[in-house]
Design an enzyme around this catalytic site. Structure first.
Site, PDB file in Angstrom:
ATOM      1  N   ASP A  42       0.840  -1.196   0.000  1.00 37.67           N
ATOM      2  CA  ASP A  42       0.000   0.000   0.000  1.00 37.67           C
ATOM      3  C   ASP A  42       0.878   1.251   0.000  1.00 37.67           C
ATOM      4  OD1 ASP A  42      -1.858   2.116   0.723  1.00 37.67           O
ATOM      5  OD2 ASP A  42      -3.222   0.533   1.354  1.00 37.67           O
ATOM      6  N   SER A  83      -7.048   4.177  -1.267  1.00 37.30           N
ATOM      7  CA  SER A  83      -6.867   2.726  -1.193  1.00 37.30           C
ATOM      8  C   SER A  83      -8.148   1.963  -1.475  1.00 37.30           C
ATOM      9  CB  SER A  83      -6.328   2.337   0.185  1.00 37.30           C
ATOM     10  OG  SER A  83      -5.031   2.840   0.379  1.00 37.30           O
ATOM     11  N   HIS A 134      -9.869  -2.641   7.088  1.00 33.49           N
ATOM     12  CA  HIS A 134      -9.333  -1.456   6.428  1.00 33.49           C
ATOM     13  C   HIS A 134      -9.551  -1.576   4.928  1.00 33.49           C
ATOM     14  CE1 HIS A 134      -6.413   1.991   6.213  1.00 33.49           C
ATOM     15  NE2 HIS A 134      -7.025   2.257   7.341  1.00 33.49           N
ATOM     16  N   THR A 136      -8.080  -1.848   1.903  1.00 34.54           N
ATOM     17  CA  THR A 136      -7.624  -2.853   0.935  1.00 34.54           C
ATOM     18  C   THR A 136      -8.219  -4.233   1.193  1.00 34.54           C
ATOM     19  OG1 THR A 136      -5.593  -1.615   0.510  1.00 34.54           O
ATOM     20  CG2 THR A 136      -5.630  -3.939  -0.144  1.00 34.54           C
ATOM     21  N   GLU A 250      -1.212  -7.829   2.254  1.00 34.42           N
ATOM     22  CA  GLU A 250      -0.910  -6.404   2.120  1.00 34.42           C
ATOM     23  C   GLU A 250       0.099  -5.919   3.153  1.00 34.42           C
ATOM     24  OE1 GLU A 250      -3.321  -2.169   1.874  1.00 34.42           O
ATOM     25  OE2 GLU A 250      -3.774  -3.545   3.514  1.00 34.42           O
ATOM     26  N   ASP A 255       2.110   2.640   3.426  1.00 31.59           N
ATOM     27  CA  ASP A 255       1.267   3.819   3.204  1.00 31.59           C
ATOM     28  C   ASP A 255       1.278   4.751   4.410  1.00 31.59           C
ATOM     29  OD1 ASP A 255      -1.052   5.268   1.850  1.00 31.59           O
ATOM     30  OD2 ASP A 255      -2.053   4.569   3.664  1.00 31.59           O
ATOM     31  N   HIS A 259       2.280   8.698   4.658  1.00 30.63           N
ATOM     32  CA  HIS A 259       1.407   9.764   5.155  1.00 30.63           C
ATOM     33  C   HIS A 259       2.081  10.553   6.276  1.00 30.63           C
ATOM     34  CE1 HIS A 259      -2.288   9.257   2.933  1.00 30.63           C
ATOM     35  NE2 HIS A 259      -2.323   7.960   3.169  1.00 30.63           N
ATOM     36  N   ASP A 297      -1.575   0.004  -4.719  1.00 33.73           N
ATOM     37  CA  ASP A 297      -2.818   0.677  -5.090  1.00 33.73           C
ATOM     38  C   ASP A 297      -2.564   2.103  -5.550  1.00 33.73           C
ATOM     39  OD1 ASP A 297      -1.932   1.282  -2.561  1.00 33.73           O
ATOM     40  OD2 ASP A 297      -3.851   0.946  -1.565  1.00 33.73           O
ATOM     41  N   HIS A 298      -1.465   2.696  -5.051  1.00 30.56           N
ATOM     42  CA  HIS A 298      -1.083   4.075  -5.361  1.00 30.56           C
ATOM     43  C   HIS A 298       0.240   4.343  -4.695  1.00 30.56           C
ATOM     44  CE1 HIS A 298      -2.057   4.985  -1.199  1.00 30.56           C
ATOM     45  NE2 HIS A 298      -3.219   4.366  -1.387  1.00 30.56           N
TER      46      HIS A 298
END
Length: 360
Positions: A42, A83, A134, A136, A250, A255, A259, A297-298
């Site tokens: 992620d 996500s 969550h 995903t 995952e 991720d 952040h 995912d990004h």
């Protein structure tokens, strides 16, 4: 010897150009896998992968893949995805809006890959270092209009066809506002429940492993080898099915490190994810019928490896945003059908390619 991001980019471009013809084929005549392992980092862009290569002691497992492609990640509602929309693209093959969990742009439920394969008798599993509800993991078993409706997402699990799941999120099963005891409901659906530690042996029942109230601890806070071990445990359990299996695992907190603009957090999660790649690749090599796909995912954080003080021999991990970015993300593939994953394509194509290979 560590490879520079420039060399990695060259490899990506070569793999992309050499795989375009394969990607455009509607039919695939090569060997097909019986099993698929989808590993999602992620928030993991190319710079994040480069960091794993630079900071890994020894050869990174990312370098074991023979096919590399690029995925375009935009949602139906935004150029920059979240996500939920990103994972819904993987699980359903449809673009949806940011926040969507297994639903289309009109909030109508879309059958997921887990649901489709389960109807065919194929085993399915989900592993995450976040809560299992969550964005995903949720997108593979639930159908909810908003990713923040955690209690509602959890309520889908007892009646889902998931055979194995591991992660955090216990409070959404046993401390709910509606008073429902989803742990009891899981037991009634033939799940064996584990809430204190990963088991060492498993019986023939479905497995529910919830080891944290919400997300799992960070690697820098001594989470340990939960992700690689839970993935190995899932593979041991799911591979008993002669019809095959699908597993999504995952590295959720890559991720979160992005952040937070916290390089130590992000890199430690990347290295943990790289160890999980080893588990999947080793299993696939021995098994011979398993395709391993690794993607994101990004990208999160606008992360890059700059020079430190202008010194080209020193790296300075830096961020340009506290949110997501719109850059394409890499796709790595190894095993039967891997050649389909070269090229540049929409994130929904990952679902399409998986379903094509599984003849479903």
């Amino acid at each position: 010897m560590k490879r520079s991001p420039l060399i990695i980019l060259f490899i990506l471009c070569f793999a992309v150009s050499s795989g375009i013809a394969q990607t455009k084929k509607d039919n695939y005549t090569g060997k097909k896998p019986k099993n698929i392992i989808l590993l999602v980092g992620d928030g993991m862009g190319l710079s994040e992968v480069s960091a794993a290569i630079y900071y890994k002691k020894g050869v990174p497992n990312f370098e074991r893949f023979s096919t590399i492609g690029l995925s375009k990640t935009s949602a139906s509602s935004h150029l920059v995805t979240d996500s939920a929309a990103g994972a819904t693209a993987f699980s359903t093959g449809k673009k949806s809006y940011n926040g969507a969990i297994g639903v289309d742009k009109d909030t109508l439920a879309i059958e997921t890959i887990v649901e489709k394969l389960s109807r065919k008798g194929i085993s399915t599993g989900l592993v995450a270092t976040s809560s299992i509800v969550h964005a995903t993991p949720a997108s593979f078993f639930a159908h909810v209009k908003s990713r923040r409706l955690y209690d509602e997402i959890a309520s889908f699990m007892p009646n889902s066809e998931v055979d194995f799941f591991a992660g955090g999120g216990l409070k959404y099963f046993n401390q709910r506002e509606d008073g429902r005891d989803l742990i009891a409901e899981l037991k009634a659906k033939d799940f064996e429940i584990h809430t204190d530690k990963l088991p060492t042996t498993l019986n023939g029942k479905k497995q529910a492993i919830l080891l944290a109230e919400d997300g799992m601890p960070k690697m820098v806070d001594n989470r340990g080898d939960f992700l690689p071990k839970a993935t190995a445990l899932a593979l041991k359990h799911l591979s008993k099915n002669k019809k095959g299996f699908f597993l999504m695992a995952e590295g959720s907190q890559i991720d979160w490190g992005g952040h937070s603009n916290d390089a130590d957090y992000l890199i430690s999660e990347l290295l943990d994810f790289d160890e999980t790649l080893a588990v999947a690749l080793d299993f696939a090599k021995k098994n011979g019928e398993t395709l391993v796909i690794v993607t994101a995912d990004h990208e999160t954080g606008g992360f890059t490896l700059a020079t430190k003080g202008g010194d080209y021999n020193k790296l300075d991990p830096v961020f340009s945003t506290g949110g997501h970015s719109g850059t394409m993300v890499p796709v790595f593939a190894e095993g039967p059908g891997a050649s389909l994953f070269g090229g540049i394509y929409e994130n929904t194509a990952i679902y399409d390619k998986m379903m094509l290979l599984l003849n479903k």
